[in-house]
Design an enzyme around this catalytic site. Structure first.
Site, PDB file in Angstrom:
ATOM      1  N   SER A  69      61.535 -60.801 -89.159  1.00 57.09           N
ATOM      2  CA  SER A  69      61.872 -62.140 -88.938  1.00 57.09           C
ATOM      3  C   SER A  69      60.884 -63.041 -89.007  1.00 57.09           C
ATOM      4  CB  SER A  69      62.774 -62.167 -87.741  1.00 57.09           C
ATOM      5  OG  SER A  69      63.268 -63.664 -87.964  1.00 57.09           O
ATOM      6  N   ASP A 288      63.126 -64.211 -92.502  1.00 60.96           N
ATOM      7  CA  ASP A 288      64.150 -63.540 -93.260  1.00 60.96           C
ATOM      8  C   ASP A 288      65.303 -64.406 -93.506  1.00 60.96           C
ATOM      9  OD1 ASP A 288      64.780 -63.726 -90.374  1.00 60.96           O
ATOM     10  OD2 ASP A 288      65.808 -61.864 -90.484  1.00 60.96           O
ATOM     11  N   ASP A 290      67.355 -66.401 -91.677  1.00 61.35           N
ATOM     12  CA  ASP A 290      68.730 -66.475 -90.966  1.00 61.35           C
ATOM     13  C   ASP A 290      68.468 -67.481 -89.729  1.00 61.35           C
ATOM     14  OD1 ASP A 290      66.913 -65.208 -88.959  1.00 61.35           O
ATOM     15  OD2 ASP A 290      68.314 -63.467 -88.662  1.00 61.35           O
ATOM     16  N   SER A 509      62.893 -62.505 -70.885  1.00 58.63           N
ATOM     17  CA  SER A 509      62.938 -62.337 -72.146  1.00 58.63           C
ATOM     18  C   SER A 509      63.548 -61.128 -72.670  1.00 58.63           C
ATOM     19  CB  SER A 509      61.690 -62.595 -72.934  1.00 58.63           C
ATOM     20  OG  SER A 509      61.789 -62.181 -74.271  1.00 58.63           O
ATOM     21  N   THR A 511      63.113 -59.870 -75.806  1.00 54.60           N
ATOM     22  CA  THR A 511      62.275 -59.546 -76.713  1.00 54.60           C
ATOM     23  C   THR A 511      60.519 -59.537 -76.485  1.00 54.60           C
ATOM     24  OG1 THR A 511      61.870 -61.951 -77.664  1.00 54.60           O
ATOM     25  CG2 THR A 511      63.801 -60.450 -78.686  1.00 54.60           C
ATOM     26  N   ARG A 516      61.108 -66.408 -69.248  1.00 56.36           N
ATOM     27  CA  ARG A 516      61.070 -67.775 -69.854  1.00 56.36           C
ATOM     28  C   ARG A 516      61.567 -68.872 -68.826  1.00 56.36           C
ATOM     29  NH1 ARG A 516      60.033 -66.546 -75.056  1.00 56.36           N
ATOM     30  NH2 ARG A 516      61.087 -64.905 -75.973  1.00 56.36           N
TER      31      ARG A 516
HETATM   32  C1  GN1 Z   1      64.780 -69.007 -75.967  1.00 57.59           C
HETATM   33  C2  GN1 Z   1      64.686 -68.398 -77.549  1.00 57.59           C
HETATM   34  O1  GN1 Z   1      64.699 -68.602 -78.258  1.00 57.59           O
HETATM   35  N1  GN1 Z   1      65.120 -66.868 -77.172  1.00 57.59           N
HETATM   36  C3  GN1 Z   1      65.306 -65.998 -78.520  1.00 57.59           C
HETATM   37  C4  GN1 Z   1      64.605 -64.674 -78.320  1.00 57.59           C
HETATM   38  O2  GN1 Z   1      65.253 -64.147 -77.211  1.00 57.59           O
HETATM   39  P1  GN1 Z   1      64.484 -63.886 -75.618  1.00 57.59           P
HETATM   40  O3  GN1 Z   1      65.432 -62.835 -75.166  1.00 57.59           O
HETATM   41  O4  GN1 Z   1      64.312 -65.121 -75.232  1.00 57.59           O
HETATM   42  O5  GN1 Z   1      63.174 -63.242 -75.938  1.00 57.59           O
HETATM   43  O6  GN1 Z   1      64.798 -63.821 -79.424  1.00 57.59           O
HETATM   44  C5  GN1 Z   1      66.279 -63.750 -79.826  1.00 57.59           C
HETATM   45  C6  GN1 Z   1      66.048 -62.823 -80.789  1.00 57.59           C
HETATM   46  O7  GN1 Z   1      65.522 -63.295 -81.926  1.00 57.59           O
HETATM   47  C7  GN1 Z   1      66.970 -64.898 -79.769  1.00 57.59           C
HETATM   48  O8  GN1 Z   1      68.293 -64.501 -80.238  1.00 57.59           O
HETATM   49  C8  GN1 Z   1      66.697 -65.982 -78.782  1.00 57.59           C
HETATM   50  O9  GN1 Z   1      67.168 -67.182 -79.003  1.00 57.59           O
HETATM   51 MG    MG Z   2      65.167 -64.422 -88.524  1.00 57.87          MG
END
Ligand code: GN1
Ligand code: MG
Length: 547
Positions: A69, A288, A290, A509, A511, A516
């Site tokens: 992505s 990507d 989306d 988070s 990811t 955050r």
């Molecule tokens: C604040 C923020 O933008 N968080 C993002 C990010 O998740 P986190 O769990 O916050 O890292 O990545 C995700 C996957 O792409 C997306 O769904 C989400 O919106």
């Molecule tokens: Mg994407």
């Protein structure tokens, strides 16, 4: 159990790779995602699991997308797509994690264990489709994917380069072929044809003003948008005048570099390469395709962002009007789904002006998607620009079978019919969402300035805090509150109560290895101040648990 031949084939194929020492992999919100050179064994495991998933679902087609992505060019990732084009069912994420962490010499045994654990009938057929974005590492990784599918005797089709939503579309089409819910032709061309036809229908009797510049993040969205344009009418005949920029897929390092939806959203500015004049309508896709955000620079050279919240409110307002004009408002329940990151002003606007329910779910599109399906029309978007609109069976039936009582009702019903085809209901899709926004602006006769004028965003701040162990931060209430570490939520509550329209929350988070912190308040300085104080409280709580 796998047949002895398959068991042996897995063993032999697996030994070609090397497990990255000391690594622990986890299938997260976005599948597996990391530096591309660490992914070989993970992709092999995902290939094995895709076949099992298909067998478990009686041979329905499963998708595998190789993409990272909006991440830097040297990263890559892999995720599974379920039969209706949805994200992989949550329970299976644990199986993916288990297989990806199996030592290579044991992977065939873990495969057999999973067959038993999940109770899979190995006589069922298995079918998989896959595609990848434009990353240089993609061809190596799909080679490994094919090796896993070949070893396990799975039927597969390689769709080469595709946007993530195109692959989701193909999966849904393949599994609905010949049913009353047939979604479309399961090919890339079928995707363009469907969008092109639907766009023509929705644009009947309206015209778009001005042109649109689309930044494609130097990713797969560039060539695919150019392809899509061939299926749209010319600009002076109900089409849209689109200028494609940042579509360099030859230089792999340029991917997401100082451009794309994530850059624009997080930096709150246009890509430095942008040549747009004040008031020009601009949009950015991610790597990507989306995610989608819109923006422009106003008369005073101030950057103005129209993010996922704005797309959601625009779509909800338009669909709400159409449903009323079509005389079917009593029959359809419309809802808007957001996360805690949605600007408070957008939530207010949805509830007070549009008079629609606004639901808050946990972060991650799968949560929003599920909540959206509880409505006849579920509009869901994350603030970062990922989202779509879902229509229930009841909604589709009602729209199709309602007898118009006037030309105005007929027009509204036809527009709604067009929308159900224009919107990618499997998953958030930047190209489809872009046509949706263009169509709505045309119908409303709005420029981006009028769109921005619907409400005023509260100033907000998003901060990333690194802590020793983010797992101690346990969120509840759709991730708006923390139940652990003890006492932290009370501190956040006390802090936010001191600011006019103050709202703040912290969550780990899914990811990244960080917590955050989000804060918004009536003024920029208050929002910044609140964010800093909450971030400090999080840091303290994080280090207190360290001792
Ligand atoms: C604040 C923020 O933008 N968080 C993002 C990010 O998740 P986190 O769990 O916050 O890292 O990545 C995700 C996957 O792409 C997306 O769904 C989400 O919106
Ligand atoms: Mg994407």
């Amino acid at each position: 159990m796998a047949s002895p031949a398959v068991h042996q084939a897995i063993k032999e194929a697996a030994l070609k790779y090397r497990f990255p020492e000391g690594r622990v992999f986890e299938y997260g919100t976005a599948g597996f995602r990391m530096k591309a050179d660490l992914l070989n064994t993970v992709v092999f495991a995902v290939g094995l699991l895709a076949g099992l998933r298909s067998k478990k679902l009686n041979g329905q087609w499963i998708g595998v997308m190789v993409t990272a992505s909006h991440n830097p060019a040297e990263d890559n990732g892999v995720k599974l797509v379920d039969p209706m084009g949805e994200m992989l069912e949550a329970e299976w994420e644990a199986y993916a994690t288990k297989l990806a962490n199996a030592p290579l010499e044991k992977v065939a045994d873990v495969y057999d264990e999973l067959i038993k654990e999940i109770d899979i009938n190995m006589k069922n057929p298995a079918r998989v489709v896959f595609a990848r974005d434009t990353r240089a590492s993609g061809s190596r990784l799909v080679g490994i994917l094919s090796a896993a599918l070949t070893a396990t005797e799975v039927e597969f089709t390689d769709f080469k380069y595709m946007t993530t939503p195109q692959l989701h579309y193909v999966v849904r089409c393949k599994n609905t072929l010949g049913t009353p819910y047939e979604y479309g032709e399961p090919t890339e061309e079928g995707y363009y044809e469907k969008l092109g036809e639907a766009f023509k229908k929705v644009m009947k009797s309206v015209k778009i003003h001005g042109h649109l510049t689309v930044d494609c993040a130097n990713g797969v969205g560039g060539p695919k948008l150019r392809e899509l344009l061939k299926f749209l009418p010319p600009a002076d005949q109900g089409g849209v005048d689109i200028k494609v920029v940042n579509d360099n897929v030859i230089n792999p390092d340029s991917l997401n570099f100082e451009c794309g939806a994530d850059y624009v959203k997080t930096k709150q500015r246009a890509p430095p390469s942008s040549k747009a004049s004040p008031l020009d309508r601009c949009a950015s896709l991610d790597g990507d395709a989306d995610r989608l955000v819109y923006y422009f620079v106003d008369e005073n050279n101030v950057f103005r962002l129209l993010d996922g919240d704005r797309i959601a409110t625009l779509a909800a307002s338009f669909i709400g009007d159409l449903v009323r004009n079509a005389g079917i408002a009593q029959k359809l329940k419309i809802g808007v789904i957001q996360t805690a990151y949605a600007n408070g002003a957008s939530t207010d606007y949805i509830e007070k002006v549009l008079k629609l329910p606004a639901v808050c779910t946990k972060t991650g599109v799968k949560h929003l998607h599920h909540a959206a399906m509880r409505y006849d029309v579920g509009v869901y978007f994350e603030a970062n620009g990922h989202g779509t609109v879902t229509f229930s069976e009841n909604a589709l039936k009602t729209i199709k079978s309602s007898e118009p009582q006037s030309p105005a009702q007929q027009h509204a019903l036809e527009s709604l019919k067009g929308l159900t085809d224009l919107i990618n209901q499997a998953v958030g899709d930047a190209l489809s969402d872009m046509l949706l926004v263009e169509a709505i602006l045309a119908h409303k006769g709005w420029t981006t300035k009028e769109w921005l004028g619907t409400y005023t965003d509260l100033p907000s701040r998003l901060v990333r805090v690194e802590v020793a162990d983010r797992s101690i931060f346990k969120a509840v209430d759709a991730e708006r509150k923390l139940e652990s570490p003890a006492g932290l939520q009370d501190r956040i509550d006390a802090l936010q109560s001191r600011y006019n329209k103050g709202r703040s929350f912290a969550r780990a988070s899914g990811t990244e290895d960080a917590v955050r912190v989000y804060a918004e308040a009536a003024s920029r300085s208050e929002a910044d101040d609140l964010a800093t104080r909450v971030a400090n409280a999080v840091k303290e709580a994080g280090s207190a648990s360290d001792v």
